[in-house]
Write an enzyme that holds these catalytic residues in place. Structure first.
Site, short mmCIF file in Angstrom:
data_model
loop_
_atom_site.label_atom_id
_atom_site.label_comp_id
_atom_site.label_asym_id
_atom_site.label_seq_id
_atom_site.Cartn_x
_atom_site.Cartn_y
_atom_site.Cartn_z
N ASP A 17 29.98 126.77 -120.97
CA ASP A 17 28.84 126.73 -120.06
C ASP A 17 27.52 126.65 -120.82
O ASP A 17 27.41 127.15 -121.94
CB ASP A 17 28.86 128.00 -119.17
N GLY A 18 26.54 126.01 -120.19
CA GLY A 18 25.18 125.98 -120.75
C GLY A 18 24.70 124.61 -121.21
O GLY A 18 23.61 124.50 -121.76
N GLY A 20 23.67 122.08 -119.39
CA GLY A 20 22.49 121.65 -118.63
C GLY A 20 21.23 122.32 -119.16
O GLY A 20 20.19 121.66 -119.36
N HIS A 34 25.62 117.32 -121.64
CA HIS A 34 27.08 117.19 -121.55
C HIS A 34 27.63 116.41 -122.75
O HIS A 34 28.71 116.70 -123.25
CB HIS A 34 27.48 116.52 -120.23
N SER A 62 35.19 122.44 -113.09
CA SER A 62 35.86 123.26 -112.07
C SER A 62 35.96 122.50 -110.75
O SER A 62 35.24 121.52 -110.53
CB SER A 62 35.10 124.57 -111.87
N GLU A 64 34.79 123.59 -108.10
CA GLU A 64 33.45 123.76 -107.50
C GLU A 64 32.44 122.78 -108.11
O GLU A 64 31.54 122.30 -107.42
CB GLU A 64 32.96 125.20 -107.72
N ASN A 65 32.59 122.45 -109.40
CA ASN A 65 31.67 121.50 -110.03
C ASN A 65 31.75 120.12 -109.38
O ASN A 65 30.82 119.31 -109.49
CB ASN A 65 31.98 121.33 -111.53
N ILE A 185 33.77 134.82 -114.45
CA ILE A 185 34.94 134.00 -114.77
C ILE A 185 34.86 132.63 -114.08
O ILE A 185 35.47 131.67 -114.56
CB ILE A 185 36.23 134.76 -114.31
N GLU A 197 41.14 139.58 -123.69
CA GLU A 197 39.91 140.20 -124.17
C GLU A 197 38.76 139.24 -123.86
O GLU A 197 38.88 138.04 -124.10
CB GLU A 197 39.98 140.45 -125.69
#
Ligand code: IPE
Ligand code: IPE
Ligand code: MG
Length: 230
Positions: A17-18, A20, A34, A62, A64-65, A185, A197
């Site tokens: 993630d991150g 953008g 990306h 995902s 959702e993406n 998550i 972990e």
């Protein structure tokens, strides 16, 4: 007795993630973030297998993406095309087996086909397994497995249920890393990560290099895994 750490962990999964925000800080379009993320992903996978990690799993898109604007999805799909087209040969050379998980019916058909071709081409790889989660959602995966169990017409054990998930024969992740500062998550490996972990870092994915990956491995090595026992 607490379980002794495997050093290094056998299976590491990363929520990448991150991208953008990385681009925004540089006044670049999100697509540039990306692309930087894809380059980072390639170098990080090489580093991880070099560290002796056998299973390396990357969350790239995902379920959702898939509701992001068409322009962004188009850029992501172009990058996946480029990745499968250009990089699978290098995986084969290195003996890394490609494994793609997610709901293929949610992806453009040519990408789903390129993923299948990449899996077939690298099927014999013994150095490690690189799993790429695209069009992936943990809830969708669990519902698909539950429906498959129903089709089989009988109750299943935890082990059988796990084998019906898209992750199939992969061992559960030992270490789950999320870059980009969020501590959640986001529908990734919901079942499989029960005893992973967790390692969260503010570093944006395109900046997450080998040194910080090694720091995550050291952090993992310092953890005591109890799995609920004393
Ligand atoms: C992660 O980066 C990659 C995908 C989800 C496709 P983001 O695109 O979520 O980047 P941020 O979170 O907006 O910075
Ligand atoms: C998680 O990132 C999904 C991937 C990295 C592929 P998101 O950017 O979609 O997560 P949220 O929306 O911040 O939870
Ligand atoms: Mg994000």
């Amino acid at each position: 007795m607490a379980e002794k750490q495997h050093i290094p962990p056998r299976h590491v999964a990363v929520i990448m993630d991150g991208n953008g925000r990385w681009a925004k800080r540089r006044l670049l379009p999100r697509a540039a973030g990306h692309r930087a993320g894809m380059e980072r992903m390639i170098s990080l996978a090489e580093h991880a297998f070099g560290c002796g990690i056998k299973y390396f799993t990357l969350f790239a898109l995902s379920t959702e993406n898939l509701s992001r604007p068409a322009e962004e999805l188009g850029a992501l799909f172009s990058l996946f095309r480029e990745y499968f087209g250009r990089h699978v040969g290098a995986l084969k050379e290195k003996g890394v087996r490609l494994n793609v998980i997610g709901d293929a019916s949610l992806l453009p058909p040519d990408i789903a086909e390129a993923a299948k071709r990449g899996e077939a081409l690298t099927a014999g790889g013994e150095k490690g397994t690189l799993t790429f989660a695209i069009g992936y959602g943990g809830r969708r995966e669990i519902v698909a497995a539950a429906n498959e169990a129903v089709r089989r017409g009988r109750e299943v054990t935890e082990e059988e249920f796990a084998s019906l998930l898209w992750t199939g024969e992969l061992p559960p992740p030992d270490l789950l890393i999320r870059t980009g500062g969020e501590m959640r998550i986001s529908n990734f490996l919901l079942w499989q990560a029960a005893y992973a972990e967790l390692y969260f870092t503010d570093t944006l994915f395109p900046d997450f290099g080998g040194e910080e990956f090694d720091a995550a491995l050291r952090e993992y090595a310092s953890r005591e895994r109890r799995f609920g026992k004393l």
